[in-house]
Design a protein around this motif. Structure first.
Motif, PDB file in Angstrom:
ATOM      1  N   PRO A 119       0.788  -1.409  -0.366  1.00 32.19           N
ATOM      2  CA  PRO A 119      -0.123   0.175  -0.352  1.00 32.19           C
ATOM      3  C   PRO A 119       1.069   1.128   0.110  1.00 32.19           C
ATOM      4  O   PRO A 119       0.735   2.039   0.788  1.00 32.19           O
ATOM      5  CB  PRO A 119      -0.589  -0.566   1.518  1.00 32.19           C
ATOM      6  N   PHE A 120       1.508   1.743  -1.203  1.00 34.66           N
ATOM      7  CA  PHE A 120       2.500   2.902  -1.116  1.00 34.66           C
ATOM      8  C   PHE A 120       1.964   4.080  -2.335  1.00 34.66           C
ATOM      9  O   PHE A 120       1.403   3.032  -3.522  1.00 34.66           O
ATOM     10  CB  PHE A 120       3.838   2.287  -1.009  1.00 34.66           C
ATOM     11  N   ASP A 121       1.549   4.922  -2.557  1.00 36.23           N
ATOM     12  CA  ASP A 121       1.913   5.306  -3.796  1.00 36.23           C
ATOM     13  C   ASP A 121       2.323   6.508  -3.282  1.00 36.23           C
ATOM     14  O   ASP A 121       2.262   7.645  -4.250  1.00 36.23           O
ATOM     15  CB  ASP A 121       0.191   5.946  -4.190  1.00 36.23           C
ATOM     16  N   SER A 122       3.111   7.512  -3.055  1.00 38.62           N
ATOM     17  CA  SER A 122       4.529   8.165  -3.154  1.00 38.62           C
ATOM     18  C   SER A 122       5.129   8.525  -3.722  1.00 38.62           C
ATOM     19  O   SER A 122       5.804   9.534  -4.179  1.00 38.62           O
ATOM     20  CB  SER A 122       4.885   8.111  -1.760  1.00 38.62           C
ATOM     21  N   GLY A 123       5.164   7.935  -4.562  1.00 38.37           N
ATOM     22  CA  GLY A 123       5.925   8.009  -6.300  1.00 38.37           C
ATOM     23  C   GLY A 123       5.001   7.936  -7.851  1.00 38.37           C
ATOM     24  O   GLY A 123       5.732   8.626  -8.668  1.00 38.37           O
ATOM     25  N   VAL A 124       3.516   8.658  -7.716  1.00 42.76           N
ATOM     26  CA  VAL A 124       2.867   8.889  -8.322  1.00 42.76           C
ATOM     27  C   VAL A 124       3.166  10.664  -9.051  1.00 42.76           C
ATOM     28  O   VAL A 124       3.788  10.835  -8.344  1.00 42.76           O
ATOM     29  CB  VAL A 124       1.803   8.762  -8.486  1.00 42.76           C
ATOM     30  N   SER A 125       2.787  10.386 -10.210  1.00 40.36           N
ATOM     31  CA  SER A 125       3.172  11.862 -11.003  1.00 40.36           C
ATOM     32  C   SER A 125       1.933  12.760 -11.406  1.00 40.36           C
ATOM     33  O   SER A 125       1.521  13.401 -11.137  1.00 40.36           O
ATOM     34  CB  SER A 125       3.853  11.926 -12.205  1.00 40.36           C
ATOM     35  N   TYR A 126       1.210  12.036 -11.581  1.00 39.63           N
ATOM     36  CA  TYR A 126      -0.858  12.631 -11.540  1.00 39.63           C
ATOM     37  C   TYR A 126      -1.494  12.209 -10.840  1.00 39.63           C
ATOM     38  O   TYR A 126      -1.566  12.710  -9.351  1.00 39.63           O
ATOM     39  CB  TYR A 126      -0.814  11.789 -12.707  1.00 39.63           C
ATOM     40  N   ARG A 127      -2.614  11.151 -10.516  1.00 35.34           N
ATOM     41  CA  ARG A 127      -3.833  11.036  -9.331  1.00 35.34           C
ATOM     42  C   ARG A 127      -2.776   9.762  -8.085  1.00 35.34           C
ATOM     43  O   ARG A 127      -2.827   8.932  -9.007  1.00 35.34           O
ATOM     44  CB  ARG A 127      -4.630  10.376 -10.069  1.00 35.34           C
ATOM     45  N   PRO A 128      -3.336  10.530  -7.112  1.00 36.96           N
ATOM     46  CA  PRO A 128      -2.720  10.301  -6.028  1.00 36.96           C
ATOM     47  C   PRO A 128      -4.187   8.577  -6.088  1.00 36.96           C
ATOM     48  O   PRO A 128      -5.114   8.284  -6.262  1.00 36.96           O
ATOM     49  CB  PRO A 128      -2.985  10.469  -4.644  1.00 36.96           C
ATOM     50  N   GLY A 129      -4.073   7.522  -4.536  1.00 30.76           N
ATOM     51  CA  GLY A 129      -5.350   6.973  -4.432  1.00 30.76           C
ATOM     52  C   GLY A 129      -4.462   5.282  -3.889  1.00 30.76           C
ATOM     53  O   GLY A 129      -4.666   4.458  -3.689  1.00 30.76           O
ATOM     54  N   ALA A 130      -3.223   4.919  -5.017  1.00 28.00           N
ATOM     55  CA  ALA A 130      -3.261   3.267  -4.753  1.00 28.00           C
ATOM     56  C   ALA A 130      -2.833   2.780  -4.132  1.00 28.00           C
ATOM     57  O   ALA A 130      -2.992   1.913  -4.148  1.00 28.00           O
ATOM     58  CB  ALA A 130      -2.143   3.432  -6.180  1.00 28.00           C
ATOM     59  N   ARG A 131      -2.100   3.703  -3.200  1.00 26.21           N
ATOM     60  CA  ARG A 131      -2.259   2.463  -1.994  1.00 26.21           C
ATOM     61  C   ARG A 131      -3.411   2.561  -1.109  1.00 26.21           C
ATOM     62  O   ARG A 131      -3.005   1.241  -0.135  1.00 26.21           O
ATOM     63  CB  ARG A 131      -1.360   3.790  -0.205  1.00 26.21           C
ATOM     64  N   PHE A 132      -4.846   2.766  -1.924  1.00 27.52           N
ATOM     65  CA  PHE A 132      -5.803   1.845  -1.421  1.00 27.52           C
ATOM     66  C   PHE A 132      -6.171   0.642  -1.874  1.00 27.52           C
ATOM     67  O   PHE A 132      -6.515  -0.326  -1.920  1.00 27.52           O
ATOM     68  CB  PHE A 132      -7.083   3.055  -0.996  1.00 27.52           C
ATOM     69  N   GLY A 133      -5.165   0.683  -3.157  1.00 28.84           N
ATOM     70  CA  GLY A 133      -5.653  -0.565  -4.030  1.00 28.84           C
ATOM     71  C   GLY A 133      -4.990  -2.075  -3.961  1.00 28.84           C
ATOM     72  O   GLY A 133      -6.279  -2.749  -4.294  1.00 28.84           O
ATOM     73  N   THR A 157      -7.657   4.089 -11.833  1.00 30.42           N
ATOM     74  CA  THR A 157      -6.383   4.128 -12.065  1.00 30.42           C
ATOM     75  C   THR A 157      -5.358   5.578 -12.361  1.00 30.42           C
ATOM     76  O   THR A 157      -6.763   7.069 -12.734  1.00 30.42           O
ATOM     77  CB  THR A 157      -5.209   3.532 -13.031  1.00 30.42           C
ATOM     78  N   GLY A 158      -4.358   5.927 -11.911  1.00 32.15           N
ATOM     79  CA  GLY A 158      -3.907   6.754 -12.187  1.00 32.15           C
ATOM     80  C   GLY A 158      -3.519   7.915 -13.044  1.00 32.15           C
ATOM     81  O   GLY A 158      -3.782   9.198 -13.114  1.00 32.15           O
ATOM     82  N   THR A 159      -3.331   7.395 -14.405  1.00 33.75           N
ATOM     83  CA  THR A 159      -2.766   7.588 -15.473  1.00 33.75           C
ATOM     84  C   THR A 159      -3.056   7.220 -16.650  1.00 33.75           C
ATOM     85  O   THR A 159      -2.648   6.074 -16.978  1.00 33.75           O
ATOM     86  CB  THR A 159      -1.238   7.998 -15.820  1.00 33.75           C
ATOM     87  N   PRO A 160      -4.893   7.311 -17.203  1.00 30.43           N
ATOM     88  CA  PRO A 160      -5.641   6.551 -17.765  1.00 30.43           C
ATOM     89  C   PRO A 160      -4.972   7.297 -19.000  1.00 30.43           C
ATOM     90  O   PRO A 160      -4.989   8.456 -19.418  1.00 30.43           O
ATOM     91  CB  PRO A 160      -6.401   6.949 -17.631  1.00 30.43           C
ATOM     92  N   GLU A 161      -5.235   6.164 -20.705  1.00 28.25           N
ATOM     93  CA  GLU A 161      -4.840   6.477 -21.999  1.00 28.25           C
ATOM     94  C   GLU A 161      -6.128   5.868 -22.091  1.00 28.25           C
ATOM     95  O   GLU A 161      -6.112   4.584 -22.380  1.00 28.25           O
ATOM     96  CB  GLU A 161      -3.661   6.049 -22.090  1.00 28.25           C
ATOM     97  N   ALA A 162      -6.198   6.618 -23.470  1.00 27.08           N
ATOM     98  CA  ALA A 162      -6.924   5.970 -24.363  1.00 27.08           C
ATOM     99  C   ALA A 162      -7.244   5.169 -25.085  1.00 27.08           C
ATOM    100  O   ALA A 162      -5.390   5.594 -25.551  1.00 27.08           O
ATOM    101  CB  ALA A 162      -7.703   7.053 -24.839  1.00 27.08           C
ATOM    102  N   GLY A 163      -7.832   4.072 -26.199  1.00 32.36           N
ATOM    103  CA  GLY A 163      -7.274   2.808 -26.695  1.00 32.36           C
ATOM    104  C   GLY A 163      -6.425   1.905 -26.493  1.00 32.36           C
ATOM    105  O   GLY A 163      -5.424   1.150 -26.825  1.00 32.36           O
ATOM    106  N   GLY A 164      -6.261   1.567 -25.340  1.00 33.82           N
ATOM    107  CA  GLY A 164      -5.697   0.419 -24.309  1.00 33.82           C
ATOM    108  C   GLY A 164      -6.953  -1.324 -24.294  1.00 33.82           C
ATOM    109  O   GLY A 164      -7.458  -1.056 -25.688  1.00 33.82           O
ATOM    110  N   LEU A 165      -6.140  -1.710 -24.015  1.00 37.60           N
ATOM    111  CA  LEU A 165      -6.593  -3.481 -24.026  1.00 37.60           C
ATOM    112  C   LEU A 165      -7.785  -3.336 -23.686  1.00 37.60           C
ATOM    113  O   LEU A 165      -8.365  -3.023 -22.867  1.00 37.60           O
ATOM    114  CB  LEU A 165      -5.426  -4.378 -23.463  1.00 37.60           C
ATOM    115  N   THR A 166      -8.849  -4.823 -24.165  1.00 31.04           N
ATOM    116  CA  THR A 166      -9.649  -5.438 -22.823  1.00 31.04           C
ATOM    117  C   THR A 166      -9.766  -5.681 -22.471  1.00 31.04           C
ATOM    118  O   THR A 166      -8.359  -6.729 -21.821  1.00 31.04           O
ATOM    119  CB  THR A 166     -10.850  -5.489 -24.256  1.00 31.04           C
ATOM    120  N   SER A 167     -10.349  -6.493 -20.848  1.00 32.43           N
ATOM    121  CA  SER A 167      -9.933  -7.181 -20.341  1.00 32.43           C
ATOM    122  C   SER A 167      -9.742  -8.608 -20.968  1.00 32.43           C
ATOM    123  O   SER A 167      -8.567  -9.233 -20.916  1.00 32.43           O
ATOM    124  CB  SER A 167     -10.508  -7.144 -19.135  1.00 32.43           C
TER     125      SER A 167
END
Length: 348
Positions: A54-68, A264-274
């Motif tokens: 549970p760590f997200d102190s290295g993010v560059s945009y949206r935080p919150g992955a510590r709760f992942g 997620t913290g840095t979403p990009e359009a055009g990604g893979l499907t599940s």
């Protein structure tokens, strides 16, 4: 808290028996698996350990992955013991247990990286494989350090992500979620003949980003390549590149399109499907998977557990690969849950 693990046919502790405890109740372990201390107390030291970072102190945009990690565990409650895609029961093939979360300093990047590496080494000291639930992608570097120490040699890396994560620094910081694989290459952790990004897309800072990446030995299969050539062809290409080398798999959940993984913290359009992501992972059967992580799940941006459920299924497929590899290595057969994959038209 009530926790009644099911005992598999070969005596391993499996998930909680959902006929006795509702799936929405009980201890919040991954896939309702036993805790590490339960498995050890029962004389069943795990071959595969799940641990949260549970760590997200290295993010560059949206935080919150510590709760992942907690979110992925919650989203994993509906996973079941038999995997029809592989024709195996991974929790019967190997003892799998949830070790809870590593204790990671949220204010000191250096201390955090040291703690993750030490925790990973401790959890794998008895020969177990580790699946880590992040947390941001910074944690991949110490996890790789630990995996390489256990493997005794540099490892092949399969990195599934929208981004390269081989940038040099952010604001002068060398250790962030965008730099782990540059640092890993510089430290000699990676086998330069077997490195691949899958699912990359979106704008870059410049052509130099790609030039630097090639210099480290990475090949790139973009999200568009997956769309054009298909998951089976991509998996075959990856397997050929990796061969019999020890393999580490790192999955940033933003490899998926935001339609499938908005949280997620840095979403990009055009990604893979599940579906594409799961099929690529299933195509890696037989490779020497020595460790893996699933990172960058940020539940504050998730809805209907879309991202958490996708990440939980990715983790389940990685556990399946680890369990299959152990069973193949140990010569285990149908008694460990192997019955063959489901085939089209098969009514089984």
């Amino acid at each position: 808290m009530v926790h009644i693990p099911r005992v598999t046919e070969n005596g391993r502790l499996g998930p909680v028996d959902s006929s006795r405890v509702p799936r929405y109740g009980g201890a919040p372990t991954f896939a309702l698996l036993p805790r590490l201390d339960e498995a050890e107390a029962a004389g069943r030291p795990p071959g595969i350990v799940v641990a949260g970072v549970p760590f997200d102190s290295g993010v560059s945009y949206r935080p919150g992955a510590r709760f992942g990690p907690g979110h992925v565990r919650q989203s994993s409650r509906l996973l079941r013991p038999y995997n029809p895609a592989s024709g195996t029961a991974p929790f019967a093939q190997a003892q799998v247990a949830d070790a809870g979360d590593l204790v990671v300093n949220p204010f000191d990047l250096g201390a955090a990286i040291e703690a993750v590496q030490a925790g990973a080494l401790a959890l794998t000291a008895g020969g177990a494989s580790l699946l880590a639930l992040g947390g941001d992608h910074t944690v991949a570097l110490p996890l790789l350090r630990a995996a390489v120490e256990r493997a005794g040699r540099p490892v092949a890396l399969l990195h599934l992500d929208a981004h390269l994560d081989t940038w040099d620094t952010y604001f002068g910081a060398a250790y962030t979620h965008g730099t782990p694989f540059r640092r890993a290459a510089e430290e000699g952790l990676l086998d330069a003949a077997a490195l691949c990004h899958v699912g990359t897309r979106g704008p870059l800072y410049g052509a130099r980003d790609l030039e630097d990446d090639r210099g480290f030995g990475f090949g790139i299969i973009t999200a568009a390549d997956v769309y054009r050539h298909g998951a089976d062809a991509v998996a075959a290409r990856l397997a050929a590149r990796i061969g019999d080398r020890p393999l580490y798999v790192s999955v940033d959940i933003d490899v998926l399109d935001p339609a499938h993984a908005p949280g997620t913290g840095t979403p990009e359009a055009g990604g893979l499907t599940s579906r594409e992501l799961l099929e690529i992972l299933r195509g890696l059967r037989g490779l020497d998977l020595v460790g893996a992580d699933v990172v960058e799940v940020a539940p504050a941006y998730d809805h209907a557990e879309l991202t958490g459920i996708a990440a939980a299924h990715v983790a389940y497929e990685l556990i399946t690969l680890m369990a299959q590899r152990r069973a193949d290595r140990d010569g285990a057969g149908a008694g460990d849950g192997a019955t063959g994959p489901h085939e089209p038209g098969d009514a089984r």
